[in-house]
Design a protein around this motif. Structure first.
Motif, PDB file in Angstrom:
ATOM      1  N   LEU A 106       0.852  -1.182   0.000  1.00 40.77           N
ATOM      2  CA  LEU A 106       0.000   0.000   0.000  1.00 40.77           C
ATOM      3  C   LEU A 106       0.890   1.235   0.000  1.00 40.77           C
ATOM      4  CD1 LEU A 106      -2.856   1.304   0.330  1.00 40.77           C
ATOM      5  CD2 LEU A 106      -2.436   1.236   2.807  1.00 40.77           C
ATOM      6  N   PRO A 107       0.939   1.972  -1.114  1.00 45.84           N
ATOM      7  CA  PRO A 107       1.735   3.206  -1.137  1.00 45.84           C
ATOM      8  C   PRO A 107       1.114   4.255  -0.219  1.00 45.84           C
ATOM      9  CG  PRO A 107       1.224   2.430  -3.367  1.00 45.84           C
ATOM     10  CD  PRO A 107       0.350   1.667  -2.426  1.00 45.84           C
ATOM     11  N   TYR A 108       1.972   4.925   0.543  1.00 47.78           N
ATOM     12  CA  TYR A 108       1.471   5.940   1.478  1.00 47.78           C
ATOM     13  C   TYR A 108       2.577   6.930   1.800  1.00 47.78           C
ATOM     14  CZ  TYR A 108      -0.731   8.021   5.600  1.00 47.78           C
ATOM     15  OH  TYR A 108      -1.269   8.907   6.494  1.00 47.78           O
ATOM     16  N   GLU A 109       2.364   8.168   1.471  1.00 49.89           N
ATOM     17  CA  GLU A 109       3.265   9.259   1.851  1.00 49.89           C
ATOM     18  C   GLU A 109       4.737   8.992   1.504  1.00 49.89           C
ATOM     19  OE1 GLU A 109       2.372  12.179   2.958  1.00 49.89           O
ATOM     20  OE2 GLU A 109       0.235  11.717   3.081  1.00 49.89           O
ATOM     21  N   GLY A 110       4.959   8.406   0.325  1.00 50.52           N
ATOM     22  CA  GLY A 110       6.323   8.231  -0.138  1.00 50.52           C
ATOM     23  C   GLY A 110       6.986   6.919   0.241  1.00 50.52           C
ATOM     24  N   PHE A 111       6.261   6.026   0.908  1.00 55.02           N
ATOM     25  CA  PHE A 111       6.790   4.705   1.231  1.00 55.02           C
ATOM     26  C   PHE A 111       5.675   3.687   1.082  1.00 55.02           C
ATOM     27  CE2 PHE A 111       5.648   6.961   5.117  1.00 55.02           C
ATOM     28  CZ  PHE A 111       4.806   6.073   5.778  1.00 55.02           C
ATOM     29  N   ASP A 112       6.034   2.415   1.114  1.00 52.08           N
ATOM     30  CA  ASP A 112       5.051   1.334   0.975  1.00 52.08           C
ATOM     31  C   ASP A 112       4.869   0.606   2.297  1.00 52.08           C
ATOM     32  OD1 ASP A 112       4.682   1.903  -1.667  1.00 52.08           O
ATOM     33  OD2 ASP A 112       5.461  -0.022  -2.429  1.00 52.08           O
ATOM     34  N   LEU A 113       3.651   0.158   2.527  1.00 59.09           N
ATOM     35  CA  LEU A 113       3.333  -0.702   3.662  1.00 59.09           C
ATOM     36  C   LEU A 113       3.052  -2.099   3.141  1.00 59.09           C
ATOM     37  CD1 LEU A 113       0.756   1.573   5.575  1.00 59.09           C
ATOM     38  CD2 LEU A 113       3.256   1.594   5.715  1.00 59.09           C
ATOM     39  N   VAL A 114       3.720  -3.092   3.714  1.00 60.06           N
ATOM     40  CA  VAL A 114       3.459  -4.488   3.364  1.00 60.06           C
ATOM     41  C   VAL A 114       3.444  -5.299   4.651  1.00 60.06           C
ATOM     42  CG1 VAL A 114       4.549  -4.247   1.108  1.00 60.06           C
ATOM     43  CG2 VAL A 114       5.894  -5.076   3.007  1.00 60.06           C
ATOM     44  N   HIS A 115       2.833  -6.469   4.596  1.00 61.00           N
ATOM     45  CA  HIS A 115       2.873  -7.327   5.779  1.00 61.00           C
ATOM     46  C   HIS A 115       4.055  -8.277   5.699  1.00 61.00           C
ATOM     47  CE1 HIS A 115       1.691  -9.369   9.375  1.00 61.00           C
ATOM     48  NE2 HIS A 115       1.669 -10.535   8.742  1.00 61.00           N
ATOM     49  N   GLY A 116       4.084  -9.106   4.677  1.00 63.72           N
ATOM     50  CA  GLY A 116       5.180 -10.057   4.542  1.00 63.72           C
ATOM     51  C   GLY A 116       6.252  -9.548   3.594  1.00 63.72           C
ATOM     52  N   SER A 117       6.042  -9.773   2.305  1.00 64.39           N
ATOM     53  CA  SER A 117       6.976  -9.338   1.273  1.00 64.39           C
ATOM     54  C   SER A 117       6.240  -8.424   0.304  1.00 64.39           C
ATOM     55  CB  SER A 117       7.517 -10.566   0.533  1.00 64.39           C
ATOM     56  OG  SER A 117       8.011 -10.216  -0.743  1.00 64.39           O
ATOM     57  N   PRO A 118       6.938  -7.512  -0.364  1.00 60.67           N
ATOM     58  CA  PRO A 118       6.280  -6.701  -1.396  1.00 60.67           C
ATOM     59  C   PRO A 118       5.682  -7.535  -2.522  1.00 60.67           C
ATOM     60  CG  PRO A 118       8.365  -5.706  -0.773  1.00 60.67           C
ATOM     61  CD  PRO A 118       8.318  -7.057  -0.109  1.00 60.67           C
ATOM     62  N   LEU A 119       6.192  -8.754  -2.706  1.00 60.61           N
ATOM     63  CA  LEU A 119       5.684  -9.611  -3.771  1.00 60.61           C
ATOM     64  C   LEU A 119       4.597 -10.567  -3.301  1.00 60.61           C
ATOM     65  CD1 LEU A 119       8.337  -8.485  -5.028  1.00 60.61           C
ATOM     66  CD2 LEU A 119       8.634 -10.720  -6.094  1.00 60.61           C
ATOM     67  N   ASP A 120       4.587 -10.869  -2.006  1.00 58.25           N
ATOM     68  CA  ASP A 120       3.638 -11.845  -1.466  1.00 58.25           C
ATOM     69  C   ASP A 120       3.368 -11.491  -0.010  1.00 58.25           C
ATOM     70  OD1 ASP A 120       2.282 -14.012  -0.382  1.00 58.25           O
ATOM     71  OD2 ASP A 120       3.525 -15.523  -1.361  1.00 58.25           O
ATOM     72  N   GLU A 121       2.144 -11.103   0.293  1.00 60.91           N
ATOM     73  CA  GLU A 121       1.823 -10.629   1.634  1.00 60.91           C
ATOM     74  C   GLU A 121       2.037 -11.678   2.721  1.00 60.91           C
ATOM     75  OE1 GLU A 121      -2.321  -9.650   2.057  1.00 60.91           O
ATOM     76  OE2 GLU A 121      -2.972 -11.421   0.942  1.00 60.91           O
ATOM     77  N   ASP A 122       2.109 -12.948   2.348  1.00 57.75           N
ATOM     78  CA  ASP A 122       2.284 -14.018   3.329  1.00 57.75           C
ATOM     79  C   ASP A 122       3.706 -14.578   3.379  1.00 57.75           C
ATOM     80  OD1 ASP A 122      -0.412 -13.879   4.037  1.00 57.75           O
ATOM     81  OD2 ASP A 122      -0.997 -15.285   2.460  1.00 57.75           O
ATOM     82  N   GLU A 123       4.601 -14.031   2.581  1.00 60.77           N
ATOM     83  CA  GLU A 123       5.973 -14.538   2.524  1.00 60.77           C
ATOM     84  C   GLU A 123       6.812 -13.953   3.668  1.00 60.77           C
ATOM     85  OE1 GLU A 123       9.798 -14.566  -0.584  1.00 60.77           O
ATOM     86  OE2 GLU A 123       7.901 -13.616  -1.125  1.00 60.77           O
ATOM     87  N   TYR A 124       7.695 -14.781   4.223  1.00 62.96           N
ATOM     88  CA  TYR A 124       8.593 -14.331   5.288  1.00 62.96           C
ATOM     89  C   TYR A 124       9.929 -13.883   4.695  1.00 62.96           C
ATOM     90  CZ  TYR A 124       5.568 -16.364   8.884  1.00 62.96           C
ATOM     91  OH  TYR A 124       4.515 -16.652   9.714  1.00 62.96           O
ATOM     92  N   LEU A 125      10.345 -12.672   5.034  1.00 59.54           N
ATOM     93  CA  LEU A 125      11.679 -12.192   4.673  1.00 59.54           C
ATOM     94  C   LEU A 125      12.560 -12.313   5.915  1.00 59.54           C
ATOM     95  CD1 LEU A 125      10.774  -9.031   2.551  1.00 59.54           C
ATOM     96  CD2 LEU A 125      11.308 -11.353   1.743  1.00 59.54           C
ATOM     97  N   MET A 126      13.209 -13.453   6.044  1.00 61.47           N
ATOM     98  CA  MET A 126      13.980 -13.767   7.244  1.00 61.47           C
ATOM     99  C   MET A 126      15.472 -13.499   7.092  1.00 61.47           C
ATOM    100  SD  MET A 126      11.694 -14.903   9.412  1.00 61.47           S
ATOM    101  CE  MET A 126      12.714 -15.679  10.649  1.00 61.47           C
TER     102      MET A 126
END
Length: 240
Positions: A106-126
């Motif tokens: 979700l783009p917002y005020e010049g940055f993005d909000l994501v839960h997991g990964s920008p490519l997959d909301e359920d992916e873990y970036l460990m």
């Protein structure tokens, strides 16, 4: 205009209240990276707080299952039990709010909000290897993500990816891409049981990682009183 960045509150009222008290006066707006519910015993408090105070938010995987949008088949027994309990404990209005949460990025005020990964909301970036695998698909200089419950994140340079040290302020530089994790408010998993969050100042281009103690015993006792799995209470004490 500084932002309070929070993620993975997981129905932990005591942790959320401690974060808000600790961050008082340091921010103008709040953004949330998902997982308001699940695990903790106060999902309604977390959701109602978000409804009243959050300027931008994306859904987390536990938000989806606690709203009944996704199957619990792949979840471990403790997570499944807490999601089923939360679904029944949530008011109709709060469950509907979770159902309507947008998917990241979700783009917002010049940055993005994501839960997991920008490519997959359920992916873990460990790890750096996880980020290296997707680096060429990233086109936003700054993204905030959660899901792992580990404070820090990753800096992406031309010659590779390195982990961000959450023990000092992060000064953003134009030549790098950043994936920044504020850590978990309600269930840290980086060996530190203190509630985690971040303050982002766009004007100064600085992210400050912060931790705060809270009444872990009270949060754990609520989990036991609700009849939720004891492991959800005991892990609050250790932060793993």
């Amino acid at each position: 205009m500084p932002f309070l960045i929070v993620s993975d509150i997981h129905g932990n009222r005591e942790a959320l209240e401690a974060v808000l008290a600790d961050a008082r006066g340091l921010y103008d707006r709040v953004v949330c990276l998902g997982d308001l519910a699940g695990y903790g015993a106060d999902p309604n408090f977390a959701v109602e707080w978000a409804r009243s105070n959050v300027s931008a938010i994306v859904r987390g995987n536990h938000d989806k299952v606690c709203a009944g949008l996704e199957s619990l088949y792949s979840y471990r027994p403790a997570a499944r039990a807490s999601a089923e309990w939360s679904f029944n404990a949530l008011s109709a209005e709060n469950r509907a709010y979770l159902e309507r949460l947008p998917r990241g990025p979700l783009p917002y005020e010049g940055f993005d909000l994501v839960h997991g990964s920008p490519l997959d909301e359920d992916e873990y970036l460990m790890s750096a290897a996880d980020v290296t695998a997707i680096r060429h698909d990233l086109d936003t200089p700054l993204s905030f993500f959660g899901h792992t419950h580990i404070q820090g994140g990753f800096l992406i340079a031309r010659n590779g990816v390195k982990a961000i040290d959450p023990h000092r302020a992060l000064e953003l530089e134009n030549e790098y891409t950043y994936l920044v994790n504020p850590g978990s408010v309600g269930q840290p998993r980086d060996g530190d049981p203190h509630a985690a969050y971040a303050i982002y100042s766009p004007q100064d281009r600085v992210v400050e990682f912060r931790r705060v103690a809270y009444d872990v015993a009270a949060a754990a006792e609520k989990i036991h009183a609700a009849g939720l799995p004891g492991s959800l209470a005991s892990r609050l004490l250790t932060g793993v």
